[in-house]
Design a protein around this motif. Structure first.
Motif, PDB file in Angstrom:
ATOM      1  N   ALA A   1     -10.396  40.906  50.735  1.00  0.00           N
ATOM      2  CA  ALA A   1      -9.704  39.761  51.155  1.00  0.00           C
ATOM      3  C   ALA A   1      -8.801  39.299  51.405  1.00  0.00           C
ATOM      4  N   THR A   2      -7.174  40.023  50.662  1.00  0.00           N
ATOM      5  CA  THR A   2      -6.003  39.744  51.136  1.00  0.00           C
ATOM      6  C   THR A   2      -5.464  40.530  52.284  1.00  0.00           C
ATOM      7  N   MET A   3      -6.182  41.781  51.936  1.00  0.00           N
ATOM      8  CA  MET A   3      -5.655  42.973  53.318  1.00  0.00           C
ATOM      9  C   MET A   3      -6.045  42.779  54.226  1.00  0.00           C
ATOM     10  N   LEU A   4      -7.582  42.157  54.481  1.00  0.00           N
ATOM     11  CA  LEU A   4      -8.002  41.901  55.480  1.00  0.00           C
ATOM     12  C   LEU A   4      -7.981  40.898  56.070  1.00  0.00           C
ATOM     13  N   SER A   5      -6.809  39.913  55.406  1.00  0.00           N
ATOM     14  CA  SER A   5      -6.442  38.544  56.298  1.00  0.00           C
ATOM     15  C   SER A   5      -4.840  38.985  56.850  1.00  0.00           C
ATOM     16  N   ARG A   6      -4.350  40.103  56.333  1.00  0.00           N
ATOM     17  CA  ARG A   6      -3.275  39.893  57.042  1.00  0.00           C
ATOM     18  C   ARG A   6      -3.414  39.970  58.713  1.00  0.00           C
ATOM     19  N   ALA A   7      -1.826  39.247  58.761  1.00  0.00           N
ATOM     20  CA  ALA A   7      -2.297  39.175  60.850  1.00  0.00           C
ATOM     21  C   ALA A   7      -1.875  40.138  61.584  1.00  0.00           C
ATOM     22  N   PRO A   8      -2.380  40.715  62.652  1.00  0.00           N
ATOM     23  CA  PRO A   8      -2.115  41.528  63.398  1.00  0.00           C
ATOM     24  C   PRO A   8      -0.816  41.621  63.820  1.00  0.00           C
ATOM     25  N   GLY A   9      -0.999  43.061  63.393  1.00  0.00           N
ATOM     26  CA  GLY A   9       1.092  43.492  63.762  1.00  0.00           C
ATOM     27  C   GLY A   9       1.737  43.903  62.575  1.00  0.00           C
ATOM     28  N   ASP A  10       1.038  43.114  61.311  1.00  0.00           N
ATOM     29  CA  ASP A  10       2.312  42.887  60.549  1.00  0.00           C
ATOM     30  C   ASP A  10       2.153  43.676  59.754  1.00  0.00           C
ATOM     31  N   ARG A  11       3.060  45.311  58.819  1.00  0.00           N
ATOM     32  CA  ARG A  11       2.977  46.416  58.698  1.00  0.00           C
ATOM     33  C   ARG A  11       3.222  45.837  57.840  1.00  0.00           C
ATOM     34  N   HIS A  12       2.703  46.726  56.084  1.00  0.00           N
ATOM     35  CA  HIS A  12       2.626  47.205  55.050  1.00  0.00           C
ATOM     36  C   HIS A  12       2.749  48.558  54.526  1.00  0.00           C
ATOM     37  N   ARG A  13       3.901  48.517  54.178  1.00  0.00           N
ATOM     38  CA  ARG A  13       4.128  50.310  53.977  1.00  0.00           C
ATOM     39  C   ARG A  13       2.592  51.030  52.812  1.00  0.00           C
ATOM     40  N   LEU A  14       2.363  52.197  53.381  1.00  0.00           N
ATOM     41  CA  LEU A  14       1.505  52.204  52.502  1.00  0.00           C
ATOM     42  C   LEU A  14       1.624  53.265  51.615  1.00  0.00           C
ATOM     43  N   ALA A  15       2.538  54.296  51.993  1.00  0.00           N
ATOM     44  CA  ALA A  15       2.873  55.886  51.002  1.00  0.00           C
ATOM     45  C   ALA A  15       4.267  56.139  51.847  1.00  0.00           C
ATOM     46  N   CYS A  16       4.797  56.707  50.794  1.00  0.00           N
ATOM     47  CA  CYS A  16       6.183  57.570  51.255  1.00  0.00           C
ATOM     48  C   CYS A  16       5.616  59.021  50.298  1.00  0.00           C
ATOM     49  N   PHE A  17       6.457  60.287  51.071  1.00  0.00           N
ATOM     50  CA  PHE A  17       6.346  61.384  50.741  1.00  0.00           C
ATOM     51  C   PHE A  17       7.126  62.649  51.658  1.00  0.00           C
ATOM     52  N   GLU A  18       7.132  63.576  50.513  1.00  0.00           N
ATOM     53  CA  GLU A  18       8.338  64.465  51.110  1.00  0.00           C
ATOM     54  C   GLU A  18       7.384  65.377  51.771  1.00  0.00           C
ATOM     55  N   HIS A  19       7.919  65.788  53.064  1.00  0.00           N
ATOM     56  CA  HIS A  19       7.286  66.353  53.578  1.00  0.00           C
ATOM     57  C   HIS A  19       8.417  67.990  53.624  1.00  0.00           C
ATOM     58  N   PRO A  20       7.768  68.922  53.305  1.00  0.00           N
ATOM     59  CA  PRO A  20       8.572  69.891  53.450  1.00  0.00           C
ATOM     60  C   PRO A  20       9.507  70.129  55.037  1.00  0.00           C
ATOM     61  N   ARG A  21       9.458  70.471  56.115  1.00  0.00           N
ATOM     62  CA  ARG A  21      10.276  70.418  57.598  1.00  0.00           C
ATOM     63  C   ARG A  21      10.488  69.087  57.711  1.00  0.00           C
ATOM     64  N   LEU A  22       9.681  68.025  57.418  1.00  0.00           N
ATOM     65  CA  LEU A  22      10.816  66.735  57.983  1.00  0.00           C
ATOM     66  C   LEU A  22      11.231  65.798  57.383  1.00  0.00           C
ATOM     67  N   GLY A  23      11.139  66.373  56.051  1.00  0.00           N
ATOM     68  CA  GLY A  23      11.844  65.231  54.795  1.00  0.00           C
ATOM     69  C   GLY A  23      11.077  63.980  54.534  1.00  0.00           C
ATOM     70  N   ALA A  24      11.819  63.169  54.393  1.00  0.00           N
ATOM     71  CA  ALA A  24      11.198  61.878  53.681  1.00  0.00           C
ATOM     72  C   ALA A  24      10.569  60.971  54.996  1.00  0.00           C
ATOM     73  N   VAL A  25       9.351  60.906  53.981  1.00  0.00           N
ATOM     74  CA  VAL A  25       8.250  60.053  55.732  1.00  0.00           C
ATOM     75  C   VAL A  25       7.654  59.079  55.012  1.00  0.00           C
ATOM     76  N   THR A  26       7.413  57.983  55.569  1.00  0.00           N
ATOM     77  CA  THR A  26       7.038  57.073  55.414  1.00  0.00           C
ATOM     78  C   THR A  26       5.720  56.517  56.304  1.00  0.00           C
ATOM     79  N   VAL A  27       4.443  56.429  55.084  1.00  0.00           N
ATOM     80  CA  VAL A  27       3.790  55.733  56.443  1.00  0.00           C
ATOM     81  C   VAL A  27       3.105  54.430  56.795  1.00  0.00           C
TER      82      VAL A  27
END
Length: 248
Positions: free
Chosen positions: A143-169
């Protein structure tokens, strides 16, 4: 750049890394050597490979040729084999029945309507051998996740890509309670280049009391439901529905 989630198998594997508990659950459900296993929405092979390594006779199917190519490479690297086929899990016909049918990692949520659930579950039932089992997992709607206001961004993941470097989703969610569908947007960025990829996807939310009814649309019956891949009891605090079903 807007792109489908499954258009880049390398990025998908980084944002959805291997899960040892998930692998163990499905390998255990498969039952070991010589068992006939159909994996629907097998993607890049993260469950396919452990299933094949267990000695099961595995057929993996997916709509994405990109993901299937990645799965073929992974199978070859690990020295195991599986039959890989391009098809749509919403309605399919194979000339074989299976001891276990697997649909892992929330892939069931790509079905949206009662008609799609009925078609998919009916096809699954037709392909189950006598005594066969359908094993799958889906999130418990939050319920907490589904009640977010449309457009509000939340960090989902961060990882290291072999070519791009640090990637945030980052993720936004716009939930429609009349259809129980979440319109989700993922924004992929790097410190140097900002947002370089936009991935839209739509996922159906399946509530615990609704799940057995949906299964019955296709002639299936819920056999077991756990709160996690280790077999913990399903409760109000569970974040997953980890299930097995059988022909009704």
């Amino acid at each position: 750049m807007s792109a489908g989630l499954y258009d880049d198998a390398e990025l998908y594997d980084l944002v959805a890394p291997p899960d040892a508990d998930m692998e163990a659950f499905y390998v255990n459900a498969a039952g070991g050597p010589s068992r006939r296993v159909l994996e629907l929405a097998c993607g890049s092979g993260r469950i396919t490979v452990p299933l094949a390594t267990s000695g099961a006779s595995v057929t993996g199917v997916d709509l994405s040729e990109t993901m299937l190519a990645r799965a073929r490479d992974l199978l070859a690297t690990r020295g195991v084999s599986a039959k890989l086929v391009t098809l749509d899990m919403r309605s399919f016909q194979l000339d074989e029945k299976f001891d276990v049918i697997v649909l892992a990692a929330n892939s069931l949520l790509h079905l949206h309507t009662h008609e799609e659930f009925a078609d998919a579950f009916s096809a699954i039932r037709r392909h189950l051998a006598p005594g066969g089992v359908f094993a799958f997992d889906v999130f418990v709607p939050c319920a907490t996740m589904l009640s977010r206001a449309p457009g509000d961004r939340h960090r989902l993941a961060c990882f290291e890509h072999p070519r791009l470097g640090a990637v945030t989703v980052e993720e936004t969610i716009d939930y429609d309670p009349t259809t129980q569908i979440s319109a989700i947007d993922w924004y992929w960025s790097t410190p140097a280049n900002g947002v370089f990829r936009h991935t839209p996807l739509t996922l159906r939310q399946i509530y615990p009391q609704e799940l057995p009814l949906l299964l019955r649309l296709g002639g299936l019956e819920l056999a077991n439901r756990f709160g996690g891949f280790s077999g913990e009891p399903f409760s109000r605090h569970s974040r997953r529905q980890v299930c097995t079903a059988i022909a009704a």
